[in-house]
Write a protein that holds these residues in place. Sequence first.
Motif, PDB file in Angstrom:
ATOM      1  N   LYS A 197      72.273  69.192  33.245  1.00 59.64           N
ATOM      2  CA  LYS A 197      71.581  69.725  33.852  1.00 59.64           C
ATOM      3  C   LYS A 197      72.210  69.660  36.175  1.00 59.64           C
ATOM      4  O   LYS A 197      73.109  68.542  35.835  1.00 59.64           O
ATOM      5  CB  LYS A 197      69.933  68.840  34.295  1.00 59.64           C
ATOM      6  CG  LYS A 197      69.121  69.719  33.031  1.00 59.64           C
ATOM      7  CD  LYS A 197      68.057  68.505  33.133  1.00 59.64           C
ATOM      8  CE  LYS A 197      67.145  68.985  32.006  1.00 59.64           C
ATOM      9  NZ  LYS A 197      66.060  68.149  31.983  1.00 59.64           N
ATOM     10  N   SER A 198      71.067  69.673  36.906  1.00 61.60           N
ATOM     11  CA  SER A 198      72.123  69.704  38.115  1.00 61.60           C
ATOM     12  C   SER A 198      73.690  70.150  38.786  1.00 61.60           C
ATOM     13  O   SER A 198      74.290  69.489  39.089  1.00 61.60           O
ATOM     14  CB  SER A 198      72.435  68.060  38.039  1.00 61.60           C
ATOM     15  OG  SER A 198      71.321  66.916  37.957  1.00 61.60           O
ATOM     16  N   TRP A 199      74.091  71.342  37.661  1.00 63.23           N
ATOM     17  CA  TRP A 199      74.929  72.089  37.858  1.00 63.23           C
ATOM     18  C   TRP A 199      75.521  71.996  39.354  1.00 63.23           C
ATOM     19  O   TRP A 199      76.885  72.257  39.588  1.00 63.23           O
ATOM     20  CB  TRP A 199      75.057  73.299  36.954  1.00 63.23           C
ATOM     21  CG  TRP A 199      73.661  74.367  37.278  1.00 63.23           C
ATOM     22  CD1 TRP A 199      73.113  73.923  37.728  1.00 63.23           C
ATOM     23  CD2 TRP A 199      74.139  75.254  38.514  1.00 63.23           C
ATOM     24  NE1 TRP A 199      72.108  74.956  38.328  1.00 63.23           N
ATOM     25  CE2 TRP A 199      72.996  75.589  38.892  1.00 63.23           C
ATOM     26  CE3 TRP A 199      75.198  75.374  39.587  1.00 63.23           C
ATOM     27  CZ2 TRP A 199      72.954  76.643  40.510  1.00 63.23           C
ATOM     28  CZ3 TRP A 199      75.143  76.384  40.597  1.00 63.23           C
ATOM     29  CH2 TRP A 199      73.590  76.952  40.594  1.00 63.23           C
ATOM     30  N   PHE A 200      74.472  72.227  39.904  1.00 64.64           N
ATOM     31  CA  PHE A 200      74.626  72.137  41.630  1.00 64.64           C
ATOM     32  C   PHE A 200      75.736  71.693  41.913  1.00 64.64           C
ATOM     33  O   PHE A 200      77.152  71.429  42.661  1.00 64.64           O
ATOM     34  CB  PHE A 200      73.601  73.084  42.629  1.00 64.64           C
ATOM     35  CG  PHE A 200      73.773  73.370  44.164  1.00 64.64           C
ATOM     36  CD1 PHE A 200      74.602  74.331  44.104  1.00 64.64           C
ATOM     37  CD2 PHE A 200      73.805  72.096  45.076  1.00 64.64           C
ATOM     38  CE1 PHE A 200      74.728  74.368  45.510  1.00 64.64           C
ATOM     39  CE2 PHE A 200      73.873  72.654  46.660  1.00 64.64           C
ATOM     40  CZ  PHE A 200      74.524  73.346  46.703  1.00 64.64           C
ATOM     41  N   ALA A 201      74.771  69.678  41.290  1.00 66.02           N
ATOM     42  CA  ALA A 201      75.279  69.049  42.180  1.00 66.02           C
ATOM     43  C   ALA A 201      77.108  69.122  42.065  1.00 66.02           C
ATOM     44  O   ALA A 201      77.718  68.533  42.197  1.00 66.02           O
ATOM     45  CB  ALA A 201      75.121  68.254  42.152  1.00 66.02           C
ATOM     46  N   GLN A 202      77.462  68.491  40.461  1.00 70.22           N
ATOM     47  CA  GLN A 202      78.697  68.756  40.105  1.00 70.22           C
ATOM     48  C   GLN A 202      79.774  69.832  40.265  1.00 70.22           C
ATOM     49  O   GLN A 202      80.748  69.457  40.419  1.00 70.22           O
ATOM     50  CB  GLN A 202      77.947  69.346  38.255  1.00 70.22           C
ATOM     51  CG  GLN A 202      77.604  68.717  37.466  1.00 70.22           C
ATOM     52  CD  GLN A 202      78.028  66.946  37.021  1.00 70.22           C
ATOM     53  OE1 GLN A 202      78.869  67.010  37.465  1.00 70.22           O
ATOM     54  NE2 GLN A 202      76.984  66.649  36.267  1.00 70.22           N
ATOM     55  N   ILE A 203      78.534  70.743  40.969  1.00 68.50           N
ATOM     56  CA  ILE A 203      80.023  72.007  41.335  1.00 68.50           C
ATOM     57  C   ILE A 203      80.228  71.963  42.900  1.00 68.50           C
ATOM     58  O   ILE A 203      81.793  71.518  43.299  1.00 68.50           O
ATOM     59  CB  ILE A 203      80.007  74.083  41.000  1.00 68.50           C
ATOM     60  CG1 ILE A 203      79.808  73.714  39.682  1.00 68.50           C
ATOM     61  CG2 ILE A 203      80.669  74.284  41.531  1.00 68.50           C
ATOM     62  CD1 ILE A 203      78.761  75.073  39.075  1.00 68.50           C
ATOM     63  N   ALA A 204      79.503  71.619  43.651  1.00 71.33           N
ATOM     64  CA  ALA A 204      79.235  71.205  45.057  1.00 71.33           C
ATOM     65  C   ALA A 204      79.720  70.512  45.230  1.00 71.33           C
ATOM     66  O   ALA A 204      80.388  70.683  46.395  1.00 71.33           O
ATOM     67  CB  ALA A 204      78.557  72.190  45.646  1.00 71.33           C
TER      68      ALA A 204
END
Lengths: 487, 102, 615, 167, 514
Positions: D86-93
């Motif tokens: 989850k929280s892929w946005f945090a991981q990427i950005a």
Amino acid sequence: MPINIDVSSTDYLRFLPETLLTVFGIIVMMVEAALPAASKRTSLGVLSLIGIAAAFAANIAANESSGPAFSNMIMVDGYGTFFRAVVLVVGFLCILASLGYLEREQSQKGEYYALMLFSMVGQCILATSSDLIMVFIGLEISSIATYILAGFLRDDRRNNEAALKYFLLGSFATAFLLYGIAWIYGLIGSTNLIEIRRALDQGTQPGVLAGLAAALMFVGFAFKVSAVPFQMWAPDVYQGAAAPVSAFMSTGPKAAAFAIFFRVFLVSFRPLNARWIWLVWGCALATMIVGNFAALLQTNVKRLLGYSSIAHAGYVLVALTASSQVGVAAAMFYLAAYALMNIGAFAVISHIAQRHEQYVRIEDLAGLGRREPVTAALLAIFVFSLIGIPLTGGFFGKFYIFQAALNSHLIWLTVLGLMNSGIAAYYYLKIIVAIYMQEPGTATAQLPPPSMSLRIAIWASAIGVLFLGIFPGAVLNFANFSAAALR
Amino acid sequence: MGHVPLSWYLILSVILFALGVAGFVYRKSVITVFLSIELMLNAVNLSFVAFSYQMHRIDGHIYSFFVMVVAAAEAAVGLAIILTIFKNRGTLQIDEVDSMKL
Amino acid sequence: MNLWLIPFFPLIGFFLNGLLGRRLSKPLVNLIAVGSVAASFVCVLVVLSKLWPIDNTYTEHYFTWIQSGFLQIGFDQMLDRLTAVMLLIVTGVGLIIHIYSIGYMAHEGGYYRFFSYLNLFMFFMLLLVLAANLLVVFVGWEGVGLCSYLLVGFYFREDWATNAGNKAFIVNRVGDFGFSLGIFLAVATFHTLDFGKMAAALQGMPAEVGFGALTLIALLLFVGATGKSAQIPLYVWLPDAMAGPTPVSALIHAATMVTAGVYMIARMSFLYNHAPAASEVVAVIGVATAVFAATIGLTQNDIKKVYAYSTISQLGYMFLGVGVGAYSTGIFHLMTHAFFKALLFLGAGSVIHGLGGEQDLRHMGGLRKAMPITFVTLLCGSLSISGFPGFAGFFSKDSILLAAYGHAPWMFWVGAITAGMTAFYVFRAFFLAFFGTYRGHHHPHESPAVMTLPLVVLALLATFGGFINIPEFLSRSYPLGYQENVGRMAISAGFGILGILLAYVMYVAKPALADTVKNAFGAVYTLIFNKYYIDEIYQAAIVKPLEGISRFVLWHGVDEGVIDFGMVNGMAHLVRGWGSLFRRMQSGSIRNYATWVLAGSLLVIFVLGLVGGGR
Amino acid sequence: MVDTVLFIICAIVAIVCGFNVVLQRHPISSALSLIGVMSSLAVLYLLLGAEFIAMAQMIVYGGAVMVLFTFVIMLLNAGTEKASSKSWFAQIAGLPLLLAFVGVLAFLIRAVLPPLAAVAFGSWVGGTAEHIGQLLFTTYLLPFEVISVLILIAILGAVALAQKEID
Amino acid sequence: MNLLLATLLLPLIGFFVLLLTPRDSKAPFGVALLTTLVTFIASLGLIAPAAENGAQFRSAYDALWVDAPGLQIHFHVGVDGLSLWLVLLTTLLLPIAVWVSQTMITERHKSFYAFLLLFEFGIIGVFTALDLFVFYVFWEVALVPMYLMVGGWGGRRSGPAAVKFFVYTFLGSAFMLSAILYLRSQAGTFDYLEIMSRLNAGQFVLSPTQQLWIFLGFFAAFAVKVPIFPFHTWLPNAYTEAATPATFVLAAAMSKMGTYGLIRYCLTLTSAGAHRCASWVVVLAIIGIIYGALIALIQPNIKRLIAYSSVSHLGFVVLGIFSFSHQGADGAVYQMIAHGLSTGALFLLVGYLEQRRGSLEIGDFGGVATPAPGLATAFMIALLAAIGLPLLCNFIGEFLVLQGAALTRFSWAAWAAVGVILSAAYMFWMYQRTFLGKTNERTASFVDLSTRDWVPLLPLIVLMVWLGVYTQSFMPPITSATSHILDQTNMNNQYQVKLVLPAAGKLTELAHAH
């Protein structure tokens, strides 16, 4: 270092509302300890209501002798008084709405009322503070108390989650705010709002760095008022927290945060106006759009109101964009009206939701108009006010905000904002449709009558909403008069 | 030479602040996330103290002091909240606290 | 002088019968209906006698009807010699037909309704005739159209009747479209609609050369006339209108209403005189309609349809007359036509009545013995319409043809041939009905006196009416427009007699010949028998496409598809799409939210710190 | 010279510990690393002449707050983090944004901030307990009083949310 | 007591009184009927002063409502020749609506009456407001109860229809509010008369561009409300799904709000904008006339058919207004009233049909005239009025509108007149399939109109004839009001009326030449 401190009685008078709230908070806790275990705790709520009433009186008295207090830590002026009053009214209504709710959830505890009162202390400080240190502390008092309130029903998973989200993200944003304060302090050497203004007017500091400081503080404030892109927490938290708490969170702390947001940006950072105006412009627009558009698809009423509160923050930001006296007055009026209508709506929802908030979907409102015509009519008034239908406070506030915007030549923002409010009508109407145009569902079928205190809260909110809509003159006058403080 | 430019302190503060943010964004345990906030506050404190030195005024120290108090209060409240979460969900994984969304 | 009394009586009759008729006894209904028309007829006589010799136009103003800006339209009535003629025809023939109807309608349901409609018709017709300005004419014009609709659809339980009624009204509306545009343009041009003032404005002006405002007005008004008076291309409603009770066909669709177009052109002669191009169009359409309708009349089997086409044809003559500038001849023929065509219809009605509703000529035959009075009177009418020398129709038709010859000889020839055809088909019907052997089932009987008496009166008028010299009477307003020419009169009369003889040969002397001729012409016959398929063409070219476009293109396509689904819902979808995007950003994850805060703070720092300009 | 060395040592310790906070997968390691950060910051405070704050940092932060943390970590037996999709946005950005954040701020400090005084240990000692105390009870009297409400709230909150565990 | 104020406030007072009445009794009906009747009687008193000089605002009432620094809002209302008949139309229609609601509304009567009264308050306010703010307030106040009436009673899909109606109109009025606010920021006041006098005195000037934008703002709200093609798609749904009394007031009274706004505000405040857009608006109006009629032609539902016919009829009003001619403006106003009467009557009759048959699909009817001749007759009269038969009310309006259009540009009239043909076609076709022909087993037992059913129809029928025959009872105030408005329009904008064809003047020239 000279030691000259004369704290006069006037200082204490000017700080009396906060003092009274604190004192009553402590009294509530002590009384609770003294109460026998089996007795009802509603009396604690009544006690805190008395405390708020006393604070309200003190607020008026304090306004009679307005001015700075405690070596310029706070500044009692019409502006502060107005927001103090808003906060107090919000607290009063929310406690009224909570009485029956807590009874139903079997969570009738003194801590709740004490925390409410303490939270209001923080908000009152925010309303009047004239130094960033007070801003920080007021914000923390208000926030931390609210974090706890959000998770007050500790056995409820949704409450836990709301509290955790609000807490972590709130602290995160506060760190940004604090960093901004540090930069201001470093650049100017003072954290007094007037001093900052004076220093910035002279323009000896690099504008870029002042901008950086302002930006970091902006993040903190924008988070508290749930402006895009710092709005994420709001729907989750409003949905998760208990309905009366959501009512409180979406109005009181928000009004206080806006109060200080305006004060900081219009007093201290006014020299940077040219820098931040377009930021706020975009932020206002984005906030309106995100709030309204995302709300279109909601089926949970509390979450819907969460998004709607984002959208309404957008409208208030329009007033900030106007950055004029009229704009400030408009924002003040709007926040007052918004507080009333939102509390009213949440209060009715808390009634419909029943035990453990089982019924918070829109379809659970179905047929309310037949089962409980009076409650339904009042909810309709709140919803129409949220839409912005004339003769309600919501309309007049919106009208006044956009007038301020147009006076500041923000034509496109006005048009886009008003279009937004038109689109917003769609999701609010879903509530009306459910109330009046659908057959009663299971939820409304087994609805017990609302408690007396809740009824008072709803009626008072409704009367307030209509009063602000039909006779806005008095409040408007006061707002206009006191908005002059922010120059 | 021999003296450290104040801006170094400030940059250290920035780095620590950023590390705090990084911890918040990347860590998956609620407690570590909370710790990261403390790290951010510490970084800010460093800025306050550094600026105080610059102006030879101690208001910044007062700020730091207040921040510590606030941090302590936050810690108490925050840990209490984490307790309730753990009690209800039996987990401290932050990504699993996402039942309310969309 | 109270001209208003003339239309007022029928109006009273309408209200009395319409509102109370259901509760009144039949005699009382009769009294009210016939009495009101009689009163109005008497009124006409009184008025005429008082104003005699009507050298000047007499006008009465009652109230301002419409006043807006420069435009002032009064509710005015006027009387001149033209009006006088028309009044006499309308009230006179109207009275006769009212009386006849008592007998004809005796056994019909909705008796009071019939008479109240008939009275209403009289009111509007008289209003039309008496109007002193174009808009009041329009009131009557539309009003008679309404009554026509109501009476055609009198048997409202039958689809053929209501369809015919709708067709009558809607086709008339198409004509009225032109008429109203003519009015608008007249206002724009003259700033008034009063006949007197318009005429005065044109006084002494040269005729318009080419195609200008006046021509356009004249043509637009004529479009109205083609609708009301059933000319090409709007004649299609009239044959269907025979669905109404026969007295209605006699009164409305033969004697009065359908001639309103002719009257209007005569009334507006000052305009048509100044618009020769338009007049030319009127004449051509008139003569074309005359011959065209006559051909269709040759083949029809329904006695009323035969007369209906003959009406269209005769109206074509009248338009030929007014089109070539001989207005008085048109009016003259209008009058004689009112006599003989009313007679023909009433006679047909008598036959139908006597045969219990049978209208098909193929089921008649040999009725001259069973219905002697009808036989004789119908013979008078048939001779009159055929232009048999001495009969009324002879004089009026010949005056028109003579005028046409003066204008363009080909029109005369076409008209003369048409006269022959007319004689043929009228007598074809006559012979088929009264000669040979009876081919029907119902037992034929003569009609009661209340019906035959009007027939007799009309027969007298149809026979001797030609001696009322209308062109002479109207010569003050309208130049004669033709010269007597015995030779040409003989030619046209000859065509008529030829037609009668031919009919006699084919349907009495050698009945088998008819079928031979029919077969010889084959395809042409089928074409004509089916009325040139004009109805079908209209249906396929206008009605069906309009329906299809409305339903599939406009309603389902544009309204529901493009606007509602495409634009309105499309916008909604767009908004929802964005909404769901924003909603998906709300992932519920604290870490994502924090990342957004971080991203936002960077944005804010950029905007405030770097983009803000300055140091 | 000593200043520089001390600063560099402390800064490196702080940064390394800071990274450790972020990189450790077990909360207890992160907590201990954070104590390391705090300690080195305390030294830096001393360098900046903030005696009182340095002490407070050790006592309040390093002592009270962090102990509380470790306690709770132990109490809840918080284990190692689990990987989450989850929280892929945090991981990427997250990382690019952070780098940008640091970059922008560092750039501003280096390029735009006017030259600041250099820090010399002992050149200014304003932050003694006496100084702080004086200011705290004069100018900052109100915040000082008001912050007690915050403490009260903290107590209340702990009681309200964790009562059952206590009784 | 100011009669106008009484007319305005009586419904509001009645509303509050109504709230106090017990729910399941006759009392709400009594209160509602009494209130609306008294309001009607009070409004009759407005005629005399306004008829004296239609160009001026009579019975005016002006009070300071909101008084804040920099924001004075006056509660300013008045009646001139333009608003007079619209107010009277409303006050006449409302008792009728109350009367028929008694039987046509099957549940929650009290709420329905309450909304009716609130609606009356709002719409009278719209027609009489002389302050743009007050106008906007009433504009929305009228919308809300109407929305609730449409959605709360009526067909299965009335909820979505109501929401569409609301959102559509509310979005439109958002633009209007922008325009009002912008105008205020320029003029410094909301007061209509004050703005006009300042404009006329040249105390402030709106550039053509400003006028254009303000015009478009107003137009957006009015165009949706009228509705003008292509903003009309809310209308068929709302009209069809709503309960008949709601449709009745919606069609007969509320649709006039938009056209009233167009003529009152768009023409005067933003004459340059109006002139600049006139030809576009006219094109839209004409499209609406023909388009509405064509779609009405093939509608299988009576109510929907009349709904589309309304689109067509209201197109005439817009055409008249934007022809900028006396005749056009007079005709437009007259047509508003006429449409109110004729369409109102039609919807009433539709309601009676629905009561008796439980459906409005044309296919479910047939031969109704046989068992119910009274109903058929009344329907025929209303229908004839609607298709513009002379001597009935609509004719005067349509004639003047088309005449005015023809004076400005002949082709406009020519196109619009096509709608007149089509109106006869769709109406008669519908009438034939509904009332004529043979009865079927369901329509055979149709009950004819009772006396109670006739009561509301009679005044409408009488007025239809009266308005059609003796226009002088109504026209003078209208004419003076419209000519005042047109004067103001043209004063602020030199607009040449172009005739395609030579006028009388030219004819006389020709005559002299020879």
